[in-house]
Design a protein around this motif. Sequence first.
Motif, PDB file in Angstrom:
ATOM      1  N   ASP A 280       0.810  -1.218   0.000  1.00 52.01           N
ATOM      2  CA  ASP A 280       0.000   0.000   0.000  1.00 52.01           C
ATOM      3  C   ASP A 280       0.843   1.269   0.000  1.00 52.01           C
ATOM      4  O   ASP A 280       0.412   2.312  -0.478  1.00 52.01           O
ATOM      5  CB  ASP A 280      -0.921   0.015   1.235  1.00 52.01           C
TER       6      ASP A 280
ATOM      7  N   LYS B 224      -2.706  -6.851  -9.084  1.00 48.93           N
ATOM      8  CA  LYS B 224      -4.118  -7.089  -8.794  1.00 48.93           C
ATOM      9  C   LYS B 224      -4.289  -7.038  -7.289  1.00 48.93           C
ATOM     10  O   LYS B 224      -3.313  -6.983  -6.544  1.00 48.93           O
ATOM     11  CB  LYS B 224      -4.550  -8.487  -9.259  1.00 48.93           C
ATOM     12  N   LYS B 225      -5.520  -7.099  -6.852  1.00 43.07           N
ATOM     13  CA  LYS B 225      -5.754  -7.169  -5.409  1.00 43.07           C
ATOM     14  C   LYS B 225      -5.288  -8.518  -4.880  1.00 43.07           C
ATOM     15  O   LYS B 225      -5.432  -9.542  -5.556  1.00 43.07           O
ATOM     16  CB  LYS B 225      -7.240  -6.985  -5.115  1.00 43.07           C
TER      17      LYS B 225
ATOM     18  N   GLU C 163      -4.147 -12.830  -0.127  1.00 40.99           N
ATOM     19  CA  GLU C 163      -4.749 -12.156   1.024  1.00 40.99           C
ATOM     20  C   GLU C 163      -4.890 -13.102   2.217  1.00 40.99           C
ATOM     21  O   GLU C 163      -4.599 -12.729   3.354  1.00 40.99           O
ATOM     22  CB  GLU C 163      -6.122 -11.590   0.651  1.00 40.99           C
TER      23      GLU C 163
END
Lengths: 141, 141
Positions: A22, A69-70, A130
């Motif tokens: 981030d 990408k996420k 994630e």
Amino acid sequence: MKLTSKGRYAVMALVDLAKFNDINPVSLRDISLRQGISLDYLEQIFSKLRKKEIVQSVRGTQGGYVLNKKAKEIKLTNILDAVDEKVKTVQCKKELKKGCNGKATKCLTHNLWDELETHINNFFDKKSLEDLVQDNIERRV
Amino acid sequence: MKLTSKGRYAVMALVDLAKFNDINPVSLRDISLRQGISLDYLEQIFSKLRKKEIVQSVRGTQGGYVLNKKAKEIKLTNILDAVDEKVKTVQCKKELKKGCNGKATKCLTHNLWDELETHINNFFDKKSLEDLVQDNIERRV
DNA sequence: ATAAACCCGACTAAAATAGTCAAGTATCAT
DNA sequence: ATGATACTTGACTATTTTAGTCGGGTTTAT
């Protein structure tokens, strides 16, 4: 079936990257230092990850890599595929036309390895980057 | 993670053996011919299987190998263990004391590989030699 | 006796792995 | 502008693993 350091490093490096993603591009030098992986080897690995559009590179000073990408959308299958860690249980699959072990018919255990491959791929398909980052944070707390 | 020809051959050979087991000892020569596996290599493999008491040998002419337990009681885990195909996802496990990658703490993905290992081992624990033979007969019909 | 089979240890060619190395190019900070 | 930082690329290499091979045994049914 192949699953070696290259695949492990790729996943480790991406978890590391995802944690800092981030803020700024993350340099391979930093990942190398934090994770204890050879910088030169990381470069090879990230070259592949970039080609498969899992990461993007930012050149120049203060450069590095960012996720493309996420984290939620990057599955382990994608990562391992990118670095050529195909989850291949046996050669059987390579030579389907001529059967297994050069025989005309499927080898006695063909179905078994097929099943195993599916079993493992299911595992990798479910896990996203994630999940791993999350898992990591939780454990530290 | 390791899963190569040696393990595959071991399983193939034992499925073959199990199919003929009731009648006579089965010679490696026959297995070699039927399955297209080098005789010398089979001898290495069966030496290990015998040491782990998965098969028994019968020496002399008309000799060969027989299963040492019921096919139902021989799980794939036993077979793969016997021929040293440890289902090891990574080195992490080897050097538990000093953590992973020479670091003091567990590597970022340690838990992941642990989970995968369990996942795969579950698969192998459930499958017995009998299942494979059965599967094979059904498919032929 | 002899042939069929197991038994055992050493050796080896080929492939895969895990890097290293060298020579770039792009970009930012100053 | 210029240097430092960092990505880019391709070739090279040491080590390890794999998948055998080879040469000698020993045992036993016929």
